[in-house]
Enzyme design. Structure first.
Site, PDB file in Angstrom:
ATOM      1  N   TYR A 160      42.010  50.086  26.679  1.00 33.89           N
ATOM      2  CA  TYR A 160      43.293  50.440  26.055  1.00 33.89           C
ATOM      3  C   TYR A 160      43.150  50.734  24.566  1.00 33.89           C
ATOM      4  CZ  TYR A 160      45.954  49.281  30.169  1.00 33.89           C
ATOM      5  OH  TYR A 160      46.463  49.277  31.429  1.00 33.89           O
ATOM      6  N   LYS A 227      35.360  40.910  35.438  1.00 30.08           N
ATOM      7  CA  LYS A 227      34.467  41.699  36.289  1.00 30.08           C
ATOM      8  C   LYS A 227      33.051  41.601  35.700  1.00 30.08           C
ATOM      9  CE  LYS A 227      33.940  44.432  39.743  1.00 30.08           C
ATOM     10  NZ  LYS A 227      33.811  43.843  41.055  1.00 30.08           N
ATOM     11  N   ASP A 281      38.024  41.291  41.688  1.00 31.06           N
ATOM     12  CA  ASP A 281      38.368  41.798  43.020  1.00 31.06           C
ATOM     13  C   ASP A 281      38.708  40.660  43.986  1.00 31.06           C
ATOM     14  OD1 ASP A 281      35.288  42.922  42.306  1.00 31.06           O
ATOM     15  OD2 ASP A 281      35.395  41.296  43.726  1.00 31.06           O
ATOM     16  N   ASP A 305      46.506  44.107  33.580  1.00 34.72           N
ATOM     17  CA  ASP A 305      47.568  45.069  33.865  1.00 34.72           C
ATOM     18  C   ASP A 305      47.766  45.202  35.377  1.00 34.72           C
ATOM     19  OD1 ASP A 305      49.430  47.026  33.586  1.00 34.72           O
ATOM     20  OD2 ASP A 305      48.094  48.543  32.765  1.00 34.72           O
TER      21      ASP A 305
END
Ligand code: NAP
Length: 414
Positions: A160, A227, A281, A305
């Site tokens: 972002y 992640k 995930d 998000d």
């Protein structure tokens, strides 16, 4: 401070910061940005409920003095085409606490997004989204009552940050050459290139806020969602720095999941919060299959998000999901959905997202009794099957009402 178009109410006092704490007078001046599209309908309805709850709780001893500040289309008419006037930032810095409706991002305007601009200029680094279910709200989950989580999403870094170069531009080619020739990177010709900055500073202040919240509100765990198995030096570093700040600043209050098993045989000791981490995930799966195992979640910007919207869907969707953007002290609470332009001024949509963002604001200023009253009155209203169109279309025996009528029903139940 003098303002051009903002009228500071003379019957209220400023919220101030003393030491590290907010000092809230009995008649605080709180700022509001009405918002575009459905903003007028939901802000009008919600302000009626917040004011009525404060009156019902404190009997006139406490009262909010509302101060309108401007952004979006309303600002552009008042400030000669300026969608994001400088004095809106000044007013938030001076008055500290405020709430906003949704804003249209002008196509081709000077800003990428007014919401992103507000977050960046005021350095509102923590996006806080509580996700809880209210009995009667249509949900796709078998046991929606198990969903009760609060997401702390980092708001200023990650992809972002907007550090990216379009394929074919000289800047892109310069960077591609540097990466290939000096850094030994390999990737396809003509790739667009973006940079994902994640820092110890940005991570630690976000995770510290999440842990402090868990301590203050009595939550039993904080889960770092990342992640890091793939993006080791950004998402993986988020995980590492998250554990570090837990030890450095909250060592007396926290244990890791590893310590829980090694030292306590899996039995959580009284007064300790468990810091754990999950890969993003699997976290999406777990939030559906075993939501009861999670309470506070802390995540970098992009994963946070996705996670915010996915979890909101588990408890009724965007019409009801509240949110806040918080800096060290400044708090700007906001509806999480957009302006739903097709419903503008139809007095039709669900005010829930803004209403509960305001409930978070009442909690933030310490007026918890008034906030609790709204929770209870909202539940009573749902139990009477009184809902707006969005819930009505998912229910068999709903009494569908307008936005303003829904507000009246909640007020009657206070
Ligand atoms: P949106 O305004 O959130 O609306 C999408 C759909 O969500 C609506 O058509 C409606 O669904 C449902 N919805 C939204 N708010 C609702 C409410 N209060 N009650 C019931 N249902 C509600 O998204 P969008 O159409 O993609 O975006 C429109 C504008 O909003 C854009 O200019 C965008 O930039 C802006 N935006 C602003 C923010 C913000 O200010 N934080 C956030 C997102 C988007 P149904 O049609 O199924 O009834």
């Amino acid at each position: 401070m003098a303002y051009d178009n903002i009228v500071v109410p003379n019957d209220g006092e400023k919220v101030t910061v003393v030491g590290d704490e907010l000092k809230v007078p009995d008649n605080p001046i709180l700022a509001f940005i009405e918002g575009d599209g459905i903003g007028y309908d939901i802000m009008t309805a919600s302000k009626r409920i917040w004011d009525a709850a404060v009156q019902a709780t404190y009997g006139g001893q406490r009262k909010i003095s509302w101060m309108e500040i401007y952004a979006g289309e309303k600002a552009s008419t008042i400030y000669d085409g300026n969608y994001m006037p400088e004095e809106t930032f000044d007013a938030m810095r001076e008055f500290i606490v405020g709430i906003k409706g949704p804003l249209t991002t002008p196509v081709g305007g000077g800003f990428r997004s007014l919401n992103v601009t507000l977050r960046q200029v005021l350095d509102l680094y923590a996006c806080v989204r509580p996700v809880r279910w209210y009995e009667g709200v249509p949900s796709p989950m078998k046991n929606p009552q198990d969903v009760n989580m609060v997401i702390f999403r980092e708001n200023t870094e990650d992809v972002y940050a907007g550090i990216e170069w379009e394929a074919g531009t000289p800047e892109n080619e310069k960077l591609a050459k540097f990466l290939r020739e000096e850094m030994g990177a390999t990737f396809f010709e003509g790739a667009g290139l973006g940079i994902k900055p994640i820092s110890a500073f940005g991570t630690k202040r976000l995770v510290a806020k999440a842990i402090q919240y868990a301590i203050d509100e009595g939550h039993d765990s904080v889960t770092l969602v990342h992640k890091g198995n793939i993006q080791k030096f950004t998402e993986g570093a988020f995980r590492k720095w998250g554990y570090e700040v837990a030890k450095e600043r909250f060592g007396d209050y926290t244990i890791t999941e590893q310590e829980l098993w090694d030292d306590y045989d899996g039995h959580q000791p009284e007064g300790k919060i468990v810091i754990k981490d999950r890969i993003a995930d699997i976290m999406f799966q777990l939030s559906q299959l075993r939501p009861a195992e999670f309470s506070v979640l802390a995540a970098p910007n992009l994963n946070g998000d996705y996670l915010s919207d996915a979890l909101a869907a588990e408890v009724g969707g965007m019409g009801i999901a509240p949110g806040a953007n918080i800096a060290d002290h400044i708090g700007l609470f906001e509806a999480t959905h957009g302006t739903a332009p097709k419903y503008t001024n139809l007095d039709k949509v669900n005010p829930g997202s803004l209403l509960f963002s305001g409930v978070m604001m009442l909690e933030y200023i310490g007026w918890r009794e008034a906030a609790d009253k709204i929770h209870t009155a909202y539940q009573k209203t749902l139990a009477q099957n009184i809902v707006t169109y969005d819930f009505a279309r998912q229910m068999d025996d709903a009494k569908e009402v307008k936005t303003s009528e829904f507000a009246s029903a909640v007020i009657a139940n206070l």
